[in-house]
Design a protein around this motif. Structure first.
Motif, short mmCIF file in Angstrom:
data_model
loop_
_atom_site.label_atom_id
_atom_site.label_comp_id
_atom_site.label_asym_id
_atom_site.label_seq_id
_atom_site.Cartn_x
_atom_site.Cartn_y
_atom_site.Cartn_z
N UNK A 107 -1.73 7.17 7.97
CA UNK A 107 -0.46 6.51 7.67
C UNK A 107 -0.32 7.09 5.95
N UNK A 108 0.70 7.26 5.67
CA UNK A 108 1.33 7.88 4.58
C UNK A 108 2.34 6.96 3.69
N UNK A 109 2.29 6.94 2.55
CA UNK A 109 3.20 6.21 1.68
C UNK A 109 4.61 6.65 1.96
N UNK A 110 5.69 5.72 2.03
CA UNK A 110 7.10 6.15 1.86
C UNK A 110 7.44 6.94 0.54
N UNK A 111 8.26 7.81 0.45
CA UNK A 111 8.58 8.57 -0.44
C UNK A 111 7.75 8.58 -1.71
N UNK A 112 6.54 9.16 -1.15
CA UNK A 112 5.42 9.16 -2.53
C UNK A 112 4.99 7.99 -3.14
N UNK A 113 4.99 6.96 -2.32
CA UNK A 113 4.50 5.74 -3.02
C UNK A 113 5.52 5.14 -4.00
N UNK A 114 6.73 5.21 -4.17
CA UNK A 114 7.83 4.76 -4.79
C UNK A 114 7.99 3.19 -4.79
N UNK A 115 7.91 2.73 -3.21
CA UNK A 115 8.09 1.69 -2.66
C UNK A 115 6.72 0.98 -2.65
N UNK A 116 6.45 -0.08 -3.61
CA UNK A 116 5.10 -0.73 -3.42
C UNK A 116 5.21 -2.21 -3.74
N UNK A 117 4.28 -3.08 -3.45
CA UNK A 117 3.91 -4.31 -3.80
C UNK A 117 2.90 -4.36 -4.93
N UNK A 118 2.77 -5.27 -5.83
CA UNK A 118 1.75 -5.16 -6.91
C UNK A 118 0.86 -6.53 -6.77
N UNK A 119 -0.31 -6.70 -6.85
CA UNK A 119 -1.13 -7.95 -6.66
C UNK A 119 -2.12 -7.86 -7.88
#
Length: 452
Positions: free
Chosen positions: A305-317
């Protein structure tokens, strides 16, 4: 308090290796206790040689200044501490070694010596607070980073997970039962009691000082005092160049997760008109310090699995769900009382459950993403892969009313051999769908085989 990393320390001792053991982790998670009280109890006072870099740092730095001769360093340490240090038998402890770069760098030389070293380090890899130039976004960020020495064994300590929390409360048999029912899913007789303890954990969290006060019956007021002190410590640690935005991000995490709509991190919810480039350094510092975790979105349905758009979409915990609950400012009774908890909003209860789940997965070393369907609402909170390369989706819900539409869809489209639904429901299994109660989250990924 018993900690899971005690096993790593014991295995390192028994192995006889001369590669130093470096225990990393956020501040206040229990690293010092591990290498003092626990380690001293294992090896004995005579073999335990403790050096605290938080005291008399200037004198200690002179011992390591410009030296690679380990015998000379050990001789000077022995004189400074007034204690003999013997090859092979003595265990040198460097506590908060990151405060002295030369000592941190010396670990690679100790690996080739007859002496054995165990060290702890906080804020390793984050920017130093001095010599901070200004970047294009107008933020002071250091171009220097604390070095990671070679020939060193790294382990990471996290806040207590729910299983360790149960140990601290003297409920080890209950923890063992939870593991048995996770392996062989069927209705758990102590389900309601375990859910009550789960709610206690949401409020107390896993920071050792807070857990200790709770376990000793000091009351929730004293628990919240500990959490306030830790929160202040984390904010004061933030280097001047990123402090304002890092603190704003840190304070925004609870509200971002409790948002009724998407829980994706939004820069504009931190500061009006916020842009990604302004937040790169603060987010990097927060993540590298170990006090937050990022879960990036993926469109993938096959490993790797890879991050969408280089990781620009994320959730923070937040690294500790107890700290997150503290920052909401609600009375502990709002969650500790089953009746009051049931009246809280679904979004709020879901935020607590999701942060708790992320904390458990991080503690077990499970790398995750989240997935949202492109043509419909809903999401799968966590998606990971098994050691064999199969995709494993994990849905997390706070209550018993679950439909699992997104989970079932993703499992079907990804040909996942198993899907896990974490909720307030009992243990169970329906074909490839495994139902796991919230209190059993610590079982997922604890061992590679337990991802199935």
């Amino acid at each position: 308090m018993r900690r899971k990393l005690e096993r790593n320390v014991t295995e390192w001792l028994d192995s006889g290796t001369h590669e130093p053991l470096l225990v990393k982790g956020a501040r206040r998670v229990g690293k010092t206790h591990l290498v003092t009280d626990y380690l001293r109890g294992v090896v004995g006072e005579e073999r335990h040689v403790y050096l605290d870099f938080q005291t008399d740092l200037a004198q200690i730095e002179r011992i390591f200044e410009g030296r690679t001769d380990i015998d000379r360093i050990v001789s000077d340490l022995s004189a400074y501490l007034g204690k003999p240090i013997f090859p092979e038998s003595s265990i040198l402890v460097f506590d908060e070694v990151q405060l002295c770069e030369k000592a941190l760098n010396s670990l690679r030389f100790f690996a080739k010596s007859p002496y054995r070293v165990i060290a702890t380090g906080s804020l390793l890899g984050v920017a130093l607070k001095r010599n901070e130039p200004v970047n294009k976004a107008g933020l002071e960020v250091s171009e220097r980073r604390l070095p990671f020495p070679s020939d060193v064994i790294h382990v990471t300590m996290h806040p207590l997970d729910f299983e360790e929390f149960l140990w601290a409360l003297g409920r080890e048999p209950l923890a063992q039962d939870i593991r048995r029912y996770y392996a062989d899913p069927r209705p758990f007789p102590l389900h309601d009691e375990a859910l009550s303890l789960y709610r206690q954990y949401l409020v107390v969290g896993g920071m050792p000082k807070a857990v200790c006060r709770f376990a000793e019956g000091q009351g929730m007021h004293r628990v919240r005092q500990a959490q306030a002190e830790i929160d202040d410590t984390y904010v004061s640690d933030m280097p001047s160049g990123v402090a304002a935005l890092a603190s704003a991000v840190w304070n925004s995490v609870p509200q971002q997760l409790a948002r009724e709509s998407s829980r994706k991190f939004k820069y504009g919810d931190v500061v009006r008109g916020g842009r990604a480039e302004r937040f790169a350094a603060p987010l990097d510092w927060l993540e590298a310090s170990g006090i937050v975790s990022l879960n990036r979105q993926t469109n993938g349905k096959r490993a790797p699995l890879v991050a969408r758009d280089g990781g620009s979409f994320f959730k923070l915990y937040m690294a500790d769900t107890g700290l997150m609950y503290y920052k909401f400012g609600l009375s502990p009774d709002a969650v500790l009382s089953a009746e009051l908890y049931a009246n809280l909003s679904d979004a709020f209860r879901g935020a607590l459950a999701e942060n708790y789940a992320m904390q458990a997965l991080v503690a077990n070393g499970v790398k995750t993403f989240y997935w949202t369907p492109g043509d419909a609402s809903g999401e799968v909170e966590f998606v990971t892969t098994t050691p064999e390369g199969a995709v494993l989706p994990i849905e997390v819900k706070s209550g018993t009313n679950v439909r699992s539409l997104s989970l079932r869809r993703y499992a079907k489209e990804s040909h996942a051999p198993l899907a896990i639904r974490v909720s307030a429901r009992q243990f169970g299994r329906e074909g490839t769908l495994k139902s796991v109660p919230l209190y059993a989250m610590f079982c997922i990924g604890a061992q590679p085989a337990e991802l199935a």
